[in-house]
Scaffold this active site. Sequence first.
Site, mmCIF file in Angstrom:
data_model
loop_
_atom_site.group_PDB
_atom_site.id
_atom_site.type_symbol
_atom_site.label_atom_id
_atom_site.label_comp_id
_atom_site.label_asym_id
_atom_site.label_seq_id
_atom_site.Cartn_x
_atom_site.Cartn_y
_atom_site.Cartn_z
ATOM 1 N N PHE A 3 -3.282 16.589 4.258
ATOM 2 C CA PHE A 3 -3.662 15.784 3.115
ATOM 3 C C PHE A 3 -2.401 15.899 2.288
ATOM 4 C CE2 PHE A 3 -5.718 15.169 -1.001
ATOM 5 C CZ PHE A 3 -6.237 13.989 -0.465
ATOM 6 N N ARG B 294 -0.223 12.024 -8.826
ATOM 7 C CA ARG B 294 0.505 10.785 -8.778
ATOM 8 C C ARG B 294 1.785 10.644 -9.271
ATOM 9 N NH1 ARG B 294 -3.871 7.388 -6.774
ATOM 10 N NH2 ARG B 294 -5.942 7.878 -8.184
ATOM 11 N N ASP C 195 -4.385 5.189 6.242
ATOM 12 C CA ASP C 195 -5.143 6.482 7.061
ATOM 13 C C ASP C 195 -5.932 6.164 8.057
ATOM 14 O OD1 ASP C 195 -6.045 8.927 7.831
ATOM 15 O OD2 ASP C 195 -6.356 9.602 5.796
ATOM 16 N N GLU D 13 0.832 -1.141 0.002
ATOM 17 C CA GLU D 13 -0.079 -0.156 -0.030
ATOM 18 C C GLU D 13 0.769 1.116 -0.046
ATOM 19 O OE1 GLU D 13 -2.472 1.285 -0.635
ATOM 20 O OE2 GLU D 13 -4.458 0.789 0.308
ATOM 21 N N ASP D 14 0.393 2.407 -0.523
ATOM 22 C CA ASP D 14 1.036 3.816 -0.359
ATOM 23 C C ASP D 14 0.998 4.380 0.908
ATOM 24 O OD1 ASP D 14 -1.858 3.645 -1.111
ATOM 25 O OD2 ASP D 14 -1.575 5.693 -2.175
#
Length: 179
Positions: A151, A164, A102, A98-99
Site C-alpha cells: 500500500f 497526497r 491497481d 491516472e496516478d
Amino acid sequence: MLNDIQEVLYDENQIQQKVSELGETISREFEGRNPLVICVLKGAFIFMADLVKKITIPLEIDFMAVSSYGQSTKTSGVVKIIKDLDVPVQGRDIIIVEDIIDSGLTLSYLIDVLERRNAKSVTLVTLFDKPTGRKVELEADHKGFILPDAFVVGYGLDYAEKYRNLPLIGILKPEVYEK
Ligand code: PRP
Ligand code: MN
Ligand code: MG
C-alpha cells in the site's frame, strides 16, 4: 508525515525525470491532434499538473472525479462518478491521466463511459502501475513505474485522504492503517 513511510520507492527527482520523459512521448504522439487530457481526481492531480507542463503541443484539459476506495485500503469494486466532465468527448482524442492502476476497475469503468460517448480514441497514461493487483485485464499505453504489491502513498495517492502532498512515493507503515 514522512515518519509514517516505511520505504521510499521513488524520490522527487526520479519522479520528475520520468514525468518529463512521458511528456516528451505524448508530445510526439499527439502532434496536431489537440487532445483532451482528462485528470482522474483526486489522485492524479499532481501528476496531471506536472505532466501537462512537459507537453509541448496544444491541448485541452478537463477533470473527472471518481472514487472506489473511500476510507479503505481495498477497492470497493463500485466506481462512483463524483464529478463529470464539462465538455463533450465525441470525436475527440482523449488522454486519461491516472496516478495508479491497481485492480483496473476505475479505468475500465471510465474507458467504457468514454467509448459509449463516442470518443475518437482513448489513451491511458499512468505514472504508477501495480500489475499484481489486477482484477480485470487492462494495460496502460504509457506507464512510469511498476510498483510492488504494497500500500503506497504520496505524489497524489492517499490513505484516508492524507499523504497526497508528499513529493515522493513510498510504502505506508502497516501500523498506520492497522490501528
Ligand atoms: C485510486 C487511484 C486510482 C484508483 C486505482 O483512487 O487514484 O484512481 O484508486 O485503483 P483501481 O485500479 O483498483 O481502480 P481512489 O478511488 O482512491 O480515489 P482518489 O483518487 O480520490 O484517491
Ligand atoms: Mn483515483
Ligand atoms: Mg484514494
